[in-house]
Design a protein around this motif. Structure first.
Motif, mmCIF file in Angstrom:
data_model
loop_
_atom_site.group_PDB
_atom_site.id
_atom_site.type_symbol
_atom_site.label_atom_id
_atom_site.label_comp_id
_atom_site.label_asym_id
_atom_site.label_seq_id
_atom_site.Cartn_x
_atom_site.Cartn_y
_atom_site.Cartn_z
ATOM 1 N N LYS A 457 0.856 -1.176 0.000
ATOM 2 C CA LYS A 457 0.000 0.000 0.000
ATOM 3 C C LYS A 457 0.893 1.226 0.000
ATOM 4 C CE LYS A 457 -4.187 1.876 2.099
ATOM 5 N NZ LYS A 457 -5.196 1.699 3.161
ATOM 6 N N PHE A 458 0.709 2.065 -1.014
ATOM 7 C CA PHE A 458 1.593 3.209 -1.216
ATOM 8 C C PHE A 458 0.742 4.420 -1.556
ATOM 9 C CE2 PHE A 458 4.425 5.848 -3.858
ATOM 10 C CZ PHE A 458 5.503 5.972 -2.992
ATOM 11 N N GLY A 459 1.002 5.536 -0.881
ATOM 12 C CA GLY A 459 0.205 6.726 -1.123
ATOM 13 C C GLY A 459 1.064 7.966 -1.172
ATOM 14 N N GLY A 460 0.537 8.999 -1.821
ATOM 15 C CA GLY A 460 1.288 10.240 -1.907
ATOM 16 C C GLY A 460 0.700 11.179 -2.934
ATOM 17 N N LYS A 461 1.581 12.009 -3.518
ATOM 18 C CA LYS A 461 1.177 12.976 -4.525
ATOM 19 C C LYS A 461 2.129 12.875 -5.720
ATOM 20 C CE LYS A 461 -0.718 16.323 -1.218
ATOM 21 N NZ LYS A 461 -0.655 17.720 -0.714
ATOM 22 N N VAL A 462 1.580 13.140 -6.894
ATOM 23 C CA VAL A 462 2.391 13.134 -8.103
ATOM 24 C C VAL A 462 1.939 14.288 -8.989
ATOM 25 C CG1 VAL A 462 0.851 11.518 -9.294
ATOM 26 C CG2 VAL A 462 3.216 11.746 -10.053
ATOM 27 N N SER A 463 2.907 14.917 -9.651
ATOM 28 C CA SER A 463 2.585 16.039 -10.529
ATOM 29 C C SER A 463 3.556 16.051 -11.699
ATOM 30 C CB SER A 463 2.668 17.364 -9.769
ATOM 31 O OG SER A 463 3.995 17.612 -9.323
ATOM 32 N N LYS A 464 3.125 16.715 -12.785
ATOM 33 C CA LYS A 464 3.955 16.847 -13.984
ATOM 34 C C LYS A 464 3.789 18.255 -14.523
ATOM 35 C CE LYS A 464 4.578 15.104 -18.700
ATOM 36 N NZ LYS A 464 4.183 16.354 -19.392
ATOM 37 N N LEU A 465 4.901 18.955 -14.670
ATOM 38 C CA LEU A 465 4.907 20.289 -15.247
ATOM 39 C C LEU A 465 5.914 20.290 -16.386
ATOM 40 C CD1 LEU A 465 3.926 23.198 -15.168
ATOM 41 C CD2 LEU A 465 5.774 23.706 -13.557
ATOM 42 N N LYS A 466 5.392 20.452 -17.605
ATOM 43 C CA LYS A 466 6.203 20.292 -18.812
ATOM 44 C C LYS A 466 6.783 18.887 -18.805
ATOM 45 C CE LYS A 466 7.147 25.204 -19.426
ATOM 46 N NZ LYS A 466 8.165 26.259 -19.542
ATOM 47 N N SER A 467 8.110 18.746 -18.767
ATOM 48 C CA SER A 467 8.705 17.410 -18.769
ATOM 49 C C SER A 467 9.169 16.985 -17.383
ATOM 50 C CB SER A 467 9.914 17.379 -19.730
ATOM 51 O OG SER A 467 10.898 18.326 -19.325
ATOM 52 N N LEU A 468 8.910 17.823 -16.358
ATOM 53 C CA LEU A 468 9.366 17.538 -15.003
ATOM 54 C C LEU A 468 8.290 16.804 -14.225
ATOM 55 C CD1 LEU A 468 11.599 17.922 -12.857
ATOM 56 C CD2 LEU A 468 10.450 20.054 -12.206
ATOM 57 N N ILE A 469 8.624 15.627 -13.724
ATOM 58 C CA ILE A 469 7.706 14.817 -12.918
ATOM 59 C C ILE A 469 8.160 14.844 -11.468
ATOM 60 C CG2 ILE A 469 6.801 12.501 -12.498
ATOM 61 C CD1 ILE A 469 7.058 11.935 -15.443
ATOM 62 N N ASN A 470 7.232 15.157 -10.579
ATOM 63 C CA ASN A 470 7.498 15.151 -9.138
ATOM 64 C C ASN A 470 6.587 14.137 -8.473
ATOM 65 O OD1 ASN A 470 9.439 17.386 -8.891
ATOM 66 N ND2 ASN A 470 7.741 18.645 -9.604
ATOM 67 N N LEU A 471 7.175 13.344 -7.589
ATOM 68 C CA LEU A 471 6.401 12.340 -6.858
ATOM 69 C C LEU A 471 6.907 12.286 -5.425
ATOM 70 C CD1 LEU A 471 5.253 8.841 -7.943
ATOM 71 C CD2 LEU A 471 6.561 9.067 -5.855
ATOM 72 N N SER A 472 5.989 12.309 -4.501
ATOM 73 C CA SER A 472 6.331 12.113 -3.093
ATOM 74 C C SER A 472 5.333 11.144 -2.504
ATOM 75 C CB SER A 472 6.310 13.438 -2.336
ATOM 76 O OG SER A 472 5.022 14.019 -2.374
ATOM 77 N N GLY A 473 5.834 10.188 -1.742
ATOM 78 C CA GLY A 473 4.942 9.191 -1.178
ATOM 79 C C GLY A 473 5.627 8.391 -0.100
ATOM 80 N N SER A 474 4.846 7.556 0.559
ATOM 81 C CA SER A 474 5.385 6.732 1.637
ATOM 82 C C SER A 474 4.577 5.448 1.747
ATOM 83 C CB SER A 474 5.359 7.495 2.961
ATOM 84 O OG SER A 474 4.023 7.806 3.326
ATOM 85 N N THR A 475 5.185 4.478 2.407
ATOM 86 C CA THR A 475 4.520 3.200 2.657
ATOM 87 C C THR A 475 5.045 2.602 3.953
ATOM 88 O OG1 THR A 475 4.083 0.978 1.807
ATOM 89 C CG2 THR A 475 6.213 1.935 1.286
ATOM 90 N N ARG A 476 4.193 1.858 4.627
ATOM 91 C CA ARG A 476 4.594 1.088 5.809
ATOM 92 C C ARG A 476 4.383 -0.406 5.577
ATOM 93 N NH1 ARG A 476 5.770 3.576 10.491
ATOM 94 N NH2 ARG A 476 5.469 5.842 10.601
ATOM 95 N N SER A 477 4.233 -0.769 4.317
ATOM 96 C CA SER A 477 3.989 -2.177 3.999
ATOM 97 C C SER A 477 5.219 -3.045 4.223
ATOM 98 C CB SER A 477 3.533 -2.303 2.536
ATOM 99 O OG SER A 477 2.305 -1.649 2.345
ATOM 100 N N LEU A 478 6.384 -2.426 4.418
ATOM 101 C CA LEU A 478 7.614 -3.186 4.626
ATOM 102 C C LEU A 478 8.020 -3.216 6.096
ATOM 103 C CD1 LEU A 478 9.666 -1.900 1.567
ATOM 104 C CD2 LEU A 478 8.245 -3.939 1.733
ATOM 105 N N GLY A 479 7.056 -2.978 6.972
ATOM 106 C CA GLY A 479 7.376 -2.986 8.392
ATOM 107 C C GLY A 479 7.656 -1.585 8.880
ATOM 108 N N GLY A 480 8.835 -1.079 8.563
ATOM 109 C CA GLY A 480 9.158 0.300 8.892
ATOM 110 C C GLY A 480 8.580 1.241 7.862
ATOM 111 N N GLU A 481 9.058 2.474 7.877
ATOM 112 C CA GLU A 481 8.539 3.479 6.954
ATOM 113 C C GLU A 481 9.533 3.724 5.827
ATOM 114 O OE1 GLU A 481 6.351 7.818 7.153
ATOM 115 O OE2 GLU A 481 8.014 7.425 8.529
#
Length: 879
Positions: A457-481
């Motif tokens: 399970k992975f959640g966050g935000k993603v955006s694209k401006l022109k050719s630049l892609i930004n993604l930030s997210g996190s998950t705890r499905s691997l035990g830790g963060e």
């Protein structure tokens, strides 16, 4: 009275004479009428500009010449009656080239004709050449209104016609025009016309420059439009056939001025791949559509309805005055994938919904789309609980920006939820918040090309401006963060106490770590190829049960470990780091490790330190003592493993090489006592050893040679037994050289030994040691002062049994002991009389005779008695 009349007539005569000179003499017409006529033409005709160059006027005759600024020369002459206002003129239009907007067009014009009638009522005909074609026309004007026209043009050059009309030549070819309008009554015109285009072609360079449309080089077309006019309406139909498509027009109805028009059309494309460069994507298959159009310029209405069943189901697009409404009803998605030359990841799927655009210029509207179907099991090559899915999305469009508050993708293995999604159609930029709930990562094998499994399970935000892609997210499905931040080609990953067992399970690897966690970070400033830095610290416990089951490696118990890999770098896909792995068994320090992630090659220098070899007993099946320190080089290239190492051990040197499955070991100057101590065996020999071993780890076969120098046997049970029985001390013998050689086959060592001193020779033939059960079975042959002694070493390798072999010198000694015991007393009494007096002369001979007799006649009985007596005779020896 007469005189008065004369004075009155003289001015009139003068005026008439003057008018005659002006109208009917070359001097008057050129001097007076021509400037006036040119001024009139200049004010009335703006394009092209016409200038009269010659005007000869006589009574009932005129000869006039004019030049248009487009290069056409006009000559006309004939009868003219100024008073009746009628004329009968012959005219000629000639031009070697035409000038259109300061550009010279190589188009010759040579037309001759006749104009008869008056200004209000005139009939004109003409015939000649223009636009590289033959032209013939005839028209009538009545009361200043066209009444009738007939025209025929054969093989006119389309490019020249377009140029003359001021239209860029997007197409070329030749056109035939046949017009027959018997009645041009403005209220109810009648007639027909046929336009036929032959050898039509497209101007590829102009279309590419103006509209970025790149057509196939061999694209040609032909067309035919048939029309008629009646009841103040134009009725038409036509067909355009190109190399790629066929367009049929039918039931076209328009007003004579084309201010209002409507009709039906049918479009068929037999091979969409010809439009790949136009669409800038790979297409294939067939496409057909039909529809209706309506144009009303008086009310500013443009309406088009298009329908197609090329995708299965029904797709309809309605356009009206910049309003667009698309309705999709059970459109078959696999057909769309096929047409777009995409892998059909959906074997069965339908798409339905509506898209409504209020203003196509501003792109304002709404949409509501849903889809359901079944994923393609064969193409995905992933076993899933189910392959069905559902998609729902709904939102608005404002000034070209698409907004969807919620969008959902449902499957039985993953759900993806999007919220606050914003997508700009003009710029292509977007942003959204997302949550991906993957029930089984195995479904992503098509994308990752890896054997992944388990939930994520992975959640966050993603955006694209022109050719630049930004993604930030996190998950705890691997035990830790785990936190991920991607900005263009920069990737930062921060992970804290991530569970190693969960990671191993997720990547489909055996869970050799029972419990453990890893923390660290990864910073990449380039993704292709990857470049950056990383730090990793991991602690945990290796599961010996899993290690033994999967890799057949038995550590005896679970082993704790600590891995420290700091200050690692990645450059162009090459990883460099110097990790240290500490375990409860030992420490491995890898220096300057270089791993190429692009080809899988690895190189490093290492040191291995083990403080207590006893910990390796489950692994080696041999009890070892002491410590061990070695260092060397490790390589892995093109699927081949190379490992070498050196150690100063046993008072000498140890060098080993592992080349794939072949191991080579060389020992020089080693103390046998130290080796014996390390092997936790009884010290029985002191010598300096030189050894060479070759062993194949796959076939479990090998061979070895051992050279011993200055060998001396130490006090042991074997030495004590030989000392007591054979009456010689083996420990006092010095063997300058000894040779041991043999083979290894699946843990069974077969060996031979040869050595001798001044008085002693020792030989072993085909002795065997079972390393699996730690058992030995070897027959040792001693020759001392020309006497043979044989002993069998048998049993546990650490504390074997030593048994003499019945034969040779030992056998003769045993026989003497038996004879002495059996008959010694009897032989002794026969040498004395009744009073006990010694009678030597009478006893020697009977003893010799008795021995000989016993040896000859009772050999069988002796052989039966000897084995029983051996135990008694040898029971006090240390065997």
């Amino acid at each position: 009275m007469q005189r008065a009349v004369v004075f009155i007539l003289i001015p009139i005569i003068l005026i008439v004479a003057a008018l005659w000179v002006i109208l009917f003499t070359p001097f008057g017409s050129n001097a007076v009428i021509k400037p006036v006529a040119n001024s009139y033409l200049s004010s009335k005709i703006k394009e092209p500009k016409i200038k009269i160059t010659k005007l000869d006027s006589k009574y009932k005759y005129i000869d006039v010449s004019a030049v248009a600024d487009n290069g056409v020369k006009i000559d006309a002459k004939g009868e003219i009656d100024y008073f009746k206002k009628d004329f009968n003129l012959n005219y000629a239009l000639k031009a070697d080239s035409l000038k259109i907007k300061d550009k010279e067009l190589q188009a010759k014009v040579d037309v001759n004709g006749q104009a008869v009638g008056t200004i209000e009522n005139v009939g004109v005909n003409g015939k000649g050449k223009a636009f590289d074609s033959e032209i013939n026309y005839n028209f009538i004007v009545k009361d200043n209104n066209p009444q009738k026209i007939e025209a025929k043009i054969d093989s006119a050059n389309i490019e020249q016609i377009l140029a003359l009309a001021g239209i860029e030549p997007y197409i070329g070819g030749y056109a035939d025009v046949d017009i027959n309008m018997p009645d041009l009554n403005i209220k109810n015109p009648r007639g027909s016309g046929v336009v036929t285009v032959r050898n039509g072609r497209y101007n590829r360079n102009l279309l590419a420059k103006k509209f970025k449309i790149v057509l196939p080089r061999d694209e040609t077309f032909k067309a035919k439009i048939v029309s008629k006019i009646a009841k103040n309406r134009i009725f038409a139909k036509g067909k355009v056939v190109s190399t790629t498509a066929v367009l049929n027009l039918s039931k076209v109805v328009a007003l004579p001025d084309f201010s209002v028009a409507k009709g039906y059309f049918d479009l068929k494309i037999s091979n969409l791949s010809r439009l790949n460069r136009v669409a800038k994507m790979k297409l294939r298959g067939k496409f057909s559509s039909n529809g209706v159009f309506y144009i009303n310029r008086k009310k500013n209405i443009i309406l088009t309805k298009i329908e197609t069943k090329s995708f299965g189901g029904k797709a309809a697009v309605n356009y009206k005055n910049k309003r667009v409404k698309a309705v999709l009803d059970s459109v078959y998605i696999p057909k769309i994938f096929y047409m777009l030359s995409l892998p059909s990841y959906i074997s069965k799927g339908l798409l339905s919904g509506t898209v409504y655009i209020k203003n196509i210029d501003k792109l304002n509207g709404q949409f509501n789309i849903s889809s359901s179907g079944v994923l393609n099991r064969k193409l995905l090559k992933v076993k899933l609980p189910s392959y069905s899915y559902k998609i729902k999305t709904k939102g608005s469009i404002t000034n070209g920006t698409v907004k969807a508050n919620k969008s959902s993708l449902y499957t039985n293995f993953a759900n993806i939820y999007l919220s606050n999604t914003v997508y700009s159609i003009p710029s292509g930029s977007f942003k959204t918040a997302f949550t991906a709930d993957i029930k089984n990562l195995a479904a992503l094998k098509v994308i990752t090309k890896q054997n992944l499994r388990g939930p994520l399970k992975f959640g966050g935000k993603v955006s694209k401006l022109k050719s630049l892609i930004n993604l930030s997210g996190s998950t705890r499905s691997l035990g830790g963060e785990v936190k991920i931040n991607l900005s263009g080609s920069n990737l930062n990953v921060l992970f804290n106490t991530v569970s190693i067992p969960r990671v191993l399970y997720m990547i489909s690897q055996p869970k050799i770590v029972k419990k453990g966690a890893a923390s660290g970070n990864l910073k990449l400033n380039s993704l292709q190829p990857p470049s950056g830095t990383f730090d990793i610290i991991s602690k945990g416990v290796i599961d010996n049960r899993v290690l033994q089951k999967v890799y057949n490696i038995n550590l005896g118990r679970d082993a704790a470990y600590v891995l420290n890999a700091k200050n690692g770098t990645i450059k162009r896909g090459v990883i460099r780091v110097s990790p240290i792995l500490k375990t409860s068994l030992g420490v491995i320090n890898l220096k300057n490790l270089v791993y190429n992630s692009l080809n899988g090659n690895l190189h490093a220098f290492y040191t291995l330190s083990i403080d207590n070899l006893e910990k390796l007993y489950p692994l080696t099946k041999q009890k070892l003592k002491g410590d061990f320190l070695a260092g060397g080089e490790i390589k892995y290239k093109n699927g081949s493993l190379y490992l070498d190492g050196d150690s100063k051990k046993f008072g000498g040197t140890l060098h080993f090489i592992l080349n794939d499955s072949v191991a080579t070991v060389d020992i020089a100057g080693a103390s046998v006592i130290q080796i014996t101590r390390m092997l936790d065996l009884q010290e029985f020999l002191d010598a300096t050893a030189k050894a060479h071993l070759i062993y194949n780890t796959k076939t479990k076969q090998g061979k070895f040679n051992i050279d011993l120098n200055d060998a001396r046997f130490l006090n042991s049970r074997l030495v004590a037994a030989l000392k007591q029985f054979a009456r010689f001390d083996l420990s006092k013998e010095l063997f300058s050289a000894a040779k041991i050689y043999g083979t290894i086959n699946s843990g069974i060592i077969t060996f031979n030994l040869n050595t001798d001193s001044q008085r002693t020779k020792i030989t072993i033939r085909n002795g065997k040691i079972d390393t699996n059960s730690q058992q030995i079975n070897a027959k040792v042959h001693f020759v001392y002062n020309n006497n043979d002694y044989q002993v069998r070493v048998l049993g546990d390798l650490k504390n074997p049994h030593i048994k003499p072999v019945f034969g040779g010198y030992i056998k003769e000694k045993v026989k003497e002991k038996v004879l002495e015991k059996l008959f010694g007393k009897k032989l002794k009494n026969r040498g004395k009389d009744k009073n006990g007096t010694d009678t030597n002369a009478t006893t020697v001979k009977p003893q010799e005779q008795l021995k000989q007799k016993l040896q000859e006649k009772t050999k069988k009985e002796i052989n039966k008695i000897v084995p029983k007596e051996i135990k008694g005779i040898l029971k006090n020896l240390p065997f």
